[in-house]
Each structure stands twice: as structure tokens, then as C-alpha cells.
Design a protein around this motif. Structure first.
Motif, PDB file in Angstrom:
ATOM      1  N   ASP A 119       8.982 -23.857  62.448  1.00 27.81           N
ATOM      2  CA  ASP A 119      10.152 -23.052  62.801  1.00 27.81           C
ATOM      3  C   ASP A 119      11.436 -23.850  62.562  1.00 27.81           C
ATOM      4  N   VAL A 120      11.389 -25.153  62.811  1.00 31.42           N
ATOM      5  CA  VAL A 120      12.548 -26.020  62.584  1.00 31.42           C
ATOM      6  C   VAL A 120      12.867 -26.074  61.091  1.00 31.42           C
ATOM      7  N   VAL A 121      11.832 -26.232  60.270  1.00 30.87           N
ATOM      8  CA  VAL A 121      12.025 -26.269  58.811  1.00 30.87           C
ATOM      9  C   VAL A 121      12.578 -24.930  58.339  1.00 30.87           C
ATOM     10  N   GLN A 122      11.974 -23.837  58.782  1.00 33.32           N
ATOM     11  CA  GLN A 122      12.410 -22.507  58.337  1.00 33.32           C
ATOM     12  C   GLN A 122      13.838 -22.199  58.794  1.00 33.32           C
ATOM     13  N   ARG A 123      14.199 -22.647  59.994  1.00 34.64           N
ATOM     14  CA  ARG A 123      15.566 -22.434  60.471  1.00 34.64           C
ATOM     15  C   ARG A 123      16.563 -23.112  59.537  1.00 34.64           C
ATOM     16  N   ASP A 150       4.131 -21.196  48.255  1.00 35.09           N
ATOM     17  CA  ASP A 150       4.588 -19.885  48.720  1.00 35.09           C
ATOM     18  C   ASP A 150       5.643 -19.977  49.817  1.00 35.09           C
ATOM     19  N   ARG A 151       5.910 -21.179  50.309  1.00 32.62           N
ATOM     20  CA  ARG A 151       6.944 -21.388  51.322  1.00 32.62           C
ATOM     21  C   ARG A 151       7.814 -22.571  50.900  1.00 32.62           C
ATOM     22  N   VAL A 152       9.088 -22.495  51.268  1.00 34.65           N
ATOM     23  CA  VAL A 152      10.028 -23.578  50.982  1.00 34.65           C
ATOM     24  C   VAL A 152       9.814 -24.693  51.999  1.00 34.65           C
ATOM     25  N   GLY A 153       9.963 -25.926  51.567  1.00 32.11           N
ATOM     26  CA  GLY A 153       9.885 -27.071  52.478  1.00 32.11           C
ATOM     27  C   GLY A 153       9.049 -28.218  51.958  1.00 32.11           C
ATOM     28  N   GLY A 154       8.215 -27.953  50.942  1.00 34.20           N
ATOM     29  CA  GLY A 154       7.407 -29.012  50.354  1.00 34.20           C
ATOM     30  C   GLY A 154       6.619 -29.785  51.391  1.00 34.20           C
ATOM     31  N   LEU A 155       6.774 -31.086  51.373  1.00 33.05           N
ATOM     32  CA  LEU A 155       6.066 -31.969  52.295  1.00 33.05           C
ATOM     33  C   LEU A 155       6.353 -31.619  53.761  1.00 33.05           C
ATOM     34  N   LEU A 156       7.571 -31.194  54.044  1.00 39.20           N
ATOM     35  CA  LEU A 156       7.930 -30.832  55.423  1.00 39.20           C
ATOM     36  C   LEU A 156       7.127 -29.624  55.902  1.00 39.20           C
ATOM     37  N   MET A 157       6.856 -28.699  54.991  1.00 41.60           N
ATOM     38  CA  MET A 157       6.137 -27.480  55.370  1.00 41.60           C
ATOM     39  C   MET A 157       4.628 -27.690  55.379  1.00 41.60           C
ATOM     40  N   GLY A 171      14.657 -32.522  47.791  1.00 41.05           N
ATOM     41  CA  GLY A 171      15.180 -31.310  47.170  1.00 41.05           C
ATOM     42  C   GLY A 171      16.129 -30.557  48.081  1.00 41.05           C
ATOM     43  N   LEU A 172      15.753 -30.423  49.348  1.00 36.55           N
ATOM     44  CA  LEU A 172      16.617 -29.709  50.290  1.00 36.55           C
ATOM     45  C   LEU A 172      17.927 -30.464  50.535  1.00 36.55           C
ATOM     46  N   ALA A 173      17.838 -31.783  50.656  1.00 41.16           N
ATOM     47  CA  ALA A 173      19.053 -32.587  50.875  1.00 41.16           C
ATOM     48  C   ALA A 173      19.980 -32.505  49.665  1.00 41.16           C
ATOM     49  N   ALA A 174      19.407 -32.623  48.467  1.00 42.43           N
ATOM     50  CA  ALA A 174      20.217 -32.541  47.247  1.00 42.43           C
ATOM     51  C   ALA A 174      20.855 -31.161  47.113  1.00 42.43           C
ATOM     52  N   ALA A 175      20.074 -30.114  47.350  1.00 40.21           N
ATOM     53  CA  ALA A 175      20.599 -28.750  47.250  1.00 40.21           C
ATOM     54  C   ALA A 175      21.753 -28.545  48.218  1.00 40.21           C
TER      55      ALA A 175
END
Length: 191
Positions: free
Chosen positions: A57-61, A39-46, A18-22
Motif C-alpha cells: 500500500d505504501v508503494v502504491q500510494r 503487471d504492477r509498478v514498483g519493481g523490486l519494491l513491489m 526508476g521511480l526516483a529518476a522519473a
């Protein structure tokens, strides 16, 4: 982007796909909104990859950069449950579905529904969420809903997800951990 196409695109799911496509759709000039049920963006990464392997922090950045580039994120948006799928379809030229990493592999073996048997994501996600919530509030990590503390743990699967479960079980103080997987044991010495 310097110019916008006028097309609106909804991305359902904010995991890696999703993040790559967006990102790519936004760079092409489309107006992109990403819907995430958590409640947080990142799905599997989060929530799927433990913090010890991937700093949140890397995902949120990265999410912050995407937001600064014009992508809108909507959290706590379980499409079809708390957010109308019909509305999303009507408001967007394209809807991209990038979901599914949380679906377990059903083994079809006797006892897999017994008490005390848990699928990996049902274990990993609440432990990681609990850790993130406690750190966000500045307090110590509380016990997760599913704790391996003092228990004999058996993990079926020796891939990344299985290893993540074992690592959390060690950190929670499991009495012992045994793993089973279908590949043959590697040799004790390698060429």
C-alpha cells in the motif's frame, strides 16, 4: 511542474532507481513515461521485498502520487519483447535504463543447477505476486508455485534477501531452515 520542457523521456524499469529518476525528471519539467515488464509498478519494491517488510500500500500510494504529478506508467511492457525498443528510442529524447535487480549471482559451484535449487528472486517474486493477486481478489492466500511447506530448506546467503527467503519459508511451514553465508559468525555477546 508549472512548465514543461518539451522533452520526452522513457524510463525502463519501475524499481527504486526508476521511480526516483522519473520523479526528479518530472519535477524538472520533462514528460516521463515509465515502462514496467510486470503487471504492477514498483519493481523490486513491489515483488522483491516481502509484504511483511514493506507494505505494498505504501508503494502504491507513492506510485499514485507520481501518476497524479504527470508521470505515465505502462505495465506489462517487456521492452524488446512485447514493446518495441526501437519505437521507444524514436519517440523519446532520452531513454534511461534502470533494470537488473532480478539477475541472480551465479556461484559456480557443483550442483547449483540441480532440481530443487532456486534463486532467491525466482522464489520471492511469485510468492509475493500470488499474495497480492489473492488479496486483490478478496480471497485467501493460495499456495505459491514454490512452496517450502514440509521441506528442509537451505539458504545460501545471510543478507536481506536470504533473510527474506527464510522468513517466507517459515511462513510457508518449512520443516527446517539452515543458512550458510561467508561472513564469520558474530560473537554470542556484543560489547
Amino acid at each position: 511542474p508549472t512548465t514543461r520542457t518539451g522533452s520526452t523521456i522513457a524510463v525502463i524499469g519501475s524499481g527504486p532507481a526508476g521511480l526516483a529518476a522519473a520523479d526528479l525528471l518530472n519535477k524538472a519539467g520533462h514528460t516521463v513515461t515509465v515502462y514496467e515488464r510486470s503487471d504492477r509498478v514498483g519493481g523490486l519494491l513491489m515483488y522483491g521485498v516481502p509484504t511483511m517488510k514493506l507494505s505494498k500500500d505504501v508503494v502504491q500510494r507513492r506510485v499514485n502520487l507520481l501518476e497524479a504529478e504527470g508521470i505515465k506508467f505502462v505495465t506489462n511492457a517487456h521492452v524488446g519483447v512485447s514493446v518495441s525498443a526501437t519505437d521507444i528510442l524514436e519517440q523519446n529524447k532520452i531513454v534511461l535504463l534502470t533494470t537488473g535487480a532480478c539477475s541472480p549471482r551465479i556461484l559456480g559451484i557443483p550442483g547449483e543447477n540441480a532440481e530443487g535449487i532456486h534463486f532467491a528472486m525466482d522464489y520471492l517474486q511469485p510468492v509475493t505476486k500470488n499474495y497480492l493477486d489473492k488479496n486483490a481478489n478478496g480471497s485467501e492466500q493460495a499456495e505459491a508455485n514454490l512452496s517450502a511447506a514440509g521441506k528442509h530448506v537451505v539458504v545460501i546467503g545471510g543478507g536481506d534477501t536470504g533473510v527474506d527467503c527464510m522468513a517466507y519459508a517459515v511462513r510457508q511451514g518449512a520443516k527446517s531452515i539452515t543458512t550458510f553465508h561467508r561472513r564469520p559468525r558474530p560473537p554470542d555477546e556484543r560489547p
